[in-house]
Design an enzyme around this catalytic site. Structure first.
Site, PDB file in Angstrom:
ATOM      1  N   LYS A 137     -45.959 -13.203   2.037  1.00  0.00           N
ATOM      2  CA  LYS A 137     -45.662 -13.416   3.291  1.00  0.00           C
ATOM      3  C   LYS A 137     -46.794 -14.083   3.843  1.00  0.00           C
ATOM      4  O   LYS A 137     -46.417 -15.011   4.824  1.00  0.00           O
ATOM      5  CB  LYS A 137     -45.734 -11.822   3.880  1.00  0.00           C
ATOM      6  CG  LYS A 137     -44.386 -10.972   3.683  1.00  0.00           C
ATOM      7  CD  LYS A 137     -44.040  -9.970   4.725  1.00  0.00           C
ATOM      8  CE  LYS A 137     -42.932  -9.432   4.474  1.00  0.00           C
ATOM      9  NZ  LYS A 137     -42.912  -8.415   5.500  1.00  0.00           N
TER      10      LYS A 137
ATOM     11  N   LYS B 130     -35.074 -11.580  -2.712  1.00  0.00           N
ATOM     12  CA  LYS B 130     -34.286 -10.453  -2.062  1.00  0.00           C
ATOM     13  C   LYS B 130     -34.058 -10.802  -0.623  1.00  0.00           C
ATOM     14  O   LYS B 130     -34.513 -11.733   0.073  1.00  0.00           O
ATOM     15  CB  LYS B 130     -35.568  -9.423  -1.875  1.00  0.00           C
ATOM     16  CG  LYS B 130     -36.358  -9.295  -0.576  1.00  0.00           C
ATOM     17  CD  LYS B 130     -37.111  -8.005  -0.588  1.00  0.00           C
ATOM     18  CE  LYS B 130     -37.813  -7.846   0.828  1.00  0.00           C
ATOM     19  NZ  LYS B 130     -36.862  -7.330   1.782  1.00  0.00           N
TER      20      LYS B 130
ATOM     21  N   LYS C 264     -35.150  -9.292   6.294  1.00  0.00           N
ATOM     22  CA  LYS C 264     -35.024  -9.572   7.557  1.00  0.00           C
ATOM     23  C   LYS C 264     -35.797 -10.740   8.134  1.00  0.00           C
ATOM     24  O   LYS C 264     -35.310 -11.562   8.983  1.00  0.00           O
ATOM     25  CB  LYS C 264     -35.556  -8.165   8.405  1.00  0.00           C
ATOM     26  CG  LYS C 264     -34.761  -7.016   8.570  1.00  0.00           C
ATOM     27  CD  LYS C 264     -35.151  -6.090   9.580  1.00  0.00           C
ATOM     28  CE  LYS C 264     -35.497  -4.654   8.862  1.00  0.00           C
ATOM     29  NZ  LYS C 264     -36.816  -4.593   8.608  1.00  0.00           N
TER      30      LYS C 264
HETATM   31  P1  ATP Z   1     -39.287  -7.552   6.592  1.00  0.00           P
HETATM   32  O1  ATP Z   1     -38.486  -9.027   5.948  1.00  0.00           O
HETATM   33  O2  ATP Z   1     -39.569  -7.589   7.949  1.00  0.00           O
HETATM   34  O3  ATP Z   1     -40.189  -6.921   5.664  1.00  0.00           O
HETATM   35  P2  ATP Z   1     -37.180  -6.120   5.118  1.00  0.00           P
HETATM   36  O4  ATP Z   1     -35.755  -6.573   5.228  1.00  0.00           O
HETATM   37  O5  ATP Z   1     -38.084  -6.243   3.955  1.00  0.00           O
HETATM   38  O6  ATP Z   1     -37.870  -6.717   6.290  1.00  0.00           O
HETATM   39  P3  ATP Z   1     -38.386  -3.524   5.811  1.00  0.00           P
HETATM   40  O7  ATP Z   1     -38.388  -2.989   7.100  1.00  0.00           O
HETATM   41  O8  ATP Z   1     -39.633  -4.245   5.277  1.00  0.00           O
HETATM   42  O9  ATP Z   1     -37.190  -4.534   5.555  1.00  0.00           O
HETATM   43  O10 ATP Z   1     -37.947  -2.372   4.602  1.00  0.00           O
HETATM   44  C1  ATP Z   1     -36.953  -1.257   5.039  1.00  0.00           C
HETATM   45  C2  ATP Z   1     -36.356  -0.688   3.694  1.00  0.00           C
HETATM   46  O11 ATP Z   1     -35.583  -1.490   3.205  1.00  0.00           O
HETATM   47  C3  ATP Z   1     -37.425  -0.458   2.532  1.00  0.00           C
HETATM   48  O12 ATP Z   1     -37.682   0.559   1.876  1.00  0.00           O
HETATM   49  C4  ATP Z   1     -37.424  -1.717   1.654  1.00  0.00           C
HETATM   50  O13 ATP Z   1     -37.451  -1.509   0.317  1.00  0.00           O
HETATM   51  C5  ATP Z   1     -35.883  -1.808   1.614  1.00  0.00           C
HETATM   52  N1  ATP Z   1     -35.252  -3.231   1.520  1.00  0.00           N
HETATM   53  C6  ATP Z   1     -35.814  -4.265   2.195  1.00  0.00           C
HETATM   54  N2  ATP Z   1     -34.878  -5.435   1.957  1.00  0.00           N
HETATM   55  C7  ATP Z   1     -34.158  -4.961   0.280  1.00  0.00           C
HETATM   56  C8  ATP Z   1     -33.167  -5.557  -0.399  1.00  0.00           C
HETATM   57  N3  ATP Z   1     -33.144  -6.857  -0.237  1.00  0.00           N
HETATM   58  N4  ATP Z   1     -32.685  -4.681  -1.238  1.00  0.00           N
HETATM   59  C9  ATP Z   1     -32.789  -3.473  -1.260  1.00  0.00           C
HETATM   60  N5  ATP Z   1     -33.753  -2.653  -0.486  1.00  0.00           N
HETATM   61  C10 ATP Z   1     -34.478  -3.675   0.594  1.00  0.00           C
HETATM   62 MG    MG Z   2     -40.225  -5.735   4.110  1.00  0.00          MG
END
Ligand code: ATP
Ligand code: MG
Length: 331
Positions: free
Chosen positions: A112, A194, A197
């Protein structure tokens, strides 16, 4: 009942399919079998720069989505992280037993911060330490998360062990609970990364709350792999494999069943059917989310009750930690 704790960041106007399939789906299942604590981690959501109005909205939308996806406030404790000040308080204590180099090895920080080198904050650096505090405050036995959080869980365990050894038994040792099949849903346009968000391009991510027709279009234009055969092969066919993973998880079918069904058919057939599956999945979720958002009084009440329950646990752990580390109790 074993205890679980997990959180999700209010960093977007919608969760995505990876959040649901990798994490929230387990949260829903675990309310039946565990003493479950789930939080919208707004303290984490200010580590990358944010807009205050958007953050407040997204915190509400996150809570509404969690209810719409199946969390039941009668069966779990749902709260907002900043409503429980103990998170920040224990976070400070843990930051004082974390090595600078140790924190610097966190891959999520490296990723990040590399993308936004000139705006990287100290908060992004200490993020995994706050996450450790989130987990340890509740004496969680298990933490249902996606694969991307494995390293942070390891750090949490190291910190728990270190604190307990130096200052006496204080924290339960938490174990990661990572579903093998859906632990990493990948970006539709870049199937080696992955779905995220904050990092995925708009076409790479299926947002639960976006116009369903838009999701369908994104699936149809997902990057697939060379060749024409539908095979599950993460190494050589990461795009198609990701679509199969999503398909299987949303329909409760096995990958083998799907492979048999699509034997002799093409990528287009698979995408068309999956697009329909996704649309059918998100529609009722969107309706329920909307209904919760139209009743902010109810939402606020759920979160207030959740915060109170969470605090009753967190405050006990924090006092033990403060006691053991040598802080003078206030008279
Ligand atoms: P950001 O990009 O803001 O970090 P994020 O998509 O990674 O957002 P988080 O809120 O950080 O989402 O994570 C929430 C949950 O979703 C965590 O348990 C994380 O491991 C899971 N998660 C996030 N992205 C994935 C993915 N692509 N596949 C499976 N699990 C995911
Ligand atoms: Mg995340």
């Amino acid at each position: 009942r074993p205890r679980v704790l997990s959180g999700i960041q209010p960093t977007a106007d919608s969760f995505h399919l990876g959040n649901y399939l990798g994490a929230v789906r387990n949260w829903v299942a675990m309310q039946e079998t565990h003493d479950a604590y789930y939080c919208v981690v707004d303290l984490h959501a200010i580590t990358m720069g944010h807009d205050p109005i958007a953050l407040r909205n997204r915190t509400r939308i996150s809570a509404a989505q969690l209810l719409a996806l199946g969390l039941d406030p009668e069966r779990c404790t749902l709260f907002v992280q900043s409503h429980v000040p103990e998170h920040a308080q224990l976070g400070w204590v843990l930051s004082c037993i974390t090595g600078f180099g140790e924190a610097g090895r966190m891959v999520q920080f490296k990723d990040k911060s590399a993308k936004a080198a000139d705006t990287t904050t100290v908060g992004l650096f200490t993020y995994p330490i706050l996450q450790a505090a989130d987990i340890l405050l509740y004496q969680a036995d298990q933490v249902p998360v996606g694969e991307d959080q494995r390293q942070h869980l390891e750090l949490t365990r190291d910190l728990a062990q270190r604190f307990n050894t130096r200052f006496g038994p204080t924290f339960t040792m938490p174990a990661p609970y990572i579903l093998r099949d859906t632990a990493k849903i990948t970006d539709l346009q870049d199937p080696t990364a992955k779905m995220s968000k904050s990092a995925s391009s708009p076409n790479g991510i299926i947002e639960l709350l976006e116009e369903p027709a838009r999701s369908a279009k994104k699936i149809k234009s997902a990057v697939t792999d060379t060749g024409r055969e539908i095979l599950y092969d993460e190494e050589n066919k990461p795009g198609v494999s990701n679509l199969l993973t999503i398909y299987a998880a949303l329909t409760m079918r096995t990958i083998d069943e799907l492979l048999e069904h699509y034997d002799g058919k093409g990528y287009g057939d698979l995408k068309k059917d999956l697009a329909e599956v996704v649309v059918e999945f998100v529609k009722p979720v969107q309706e329920r989310t909307r209904a919760y958002l139209e009743d902010p009084g109810y939402l606020d009440k759920v979160l207030a009750i959740g915060a109170e329950k969470a605090r009753s646990v967190a405050s006990v752990t924090l006092s033990t930690a403060y006691q053991n580390i040598g802080f003078l109790s206030p008279a």
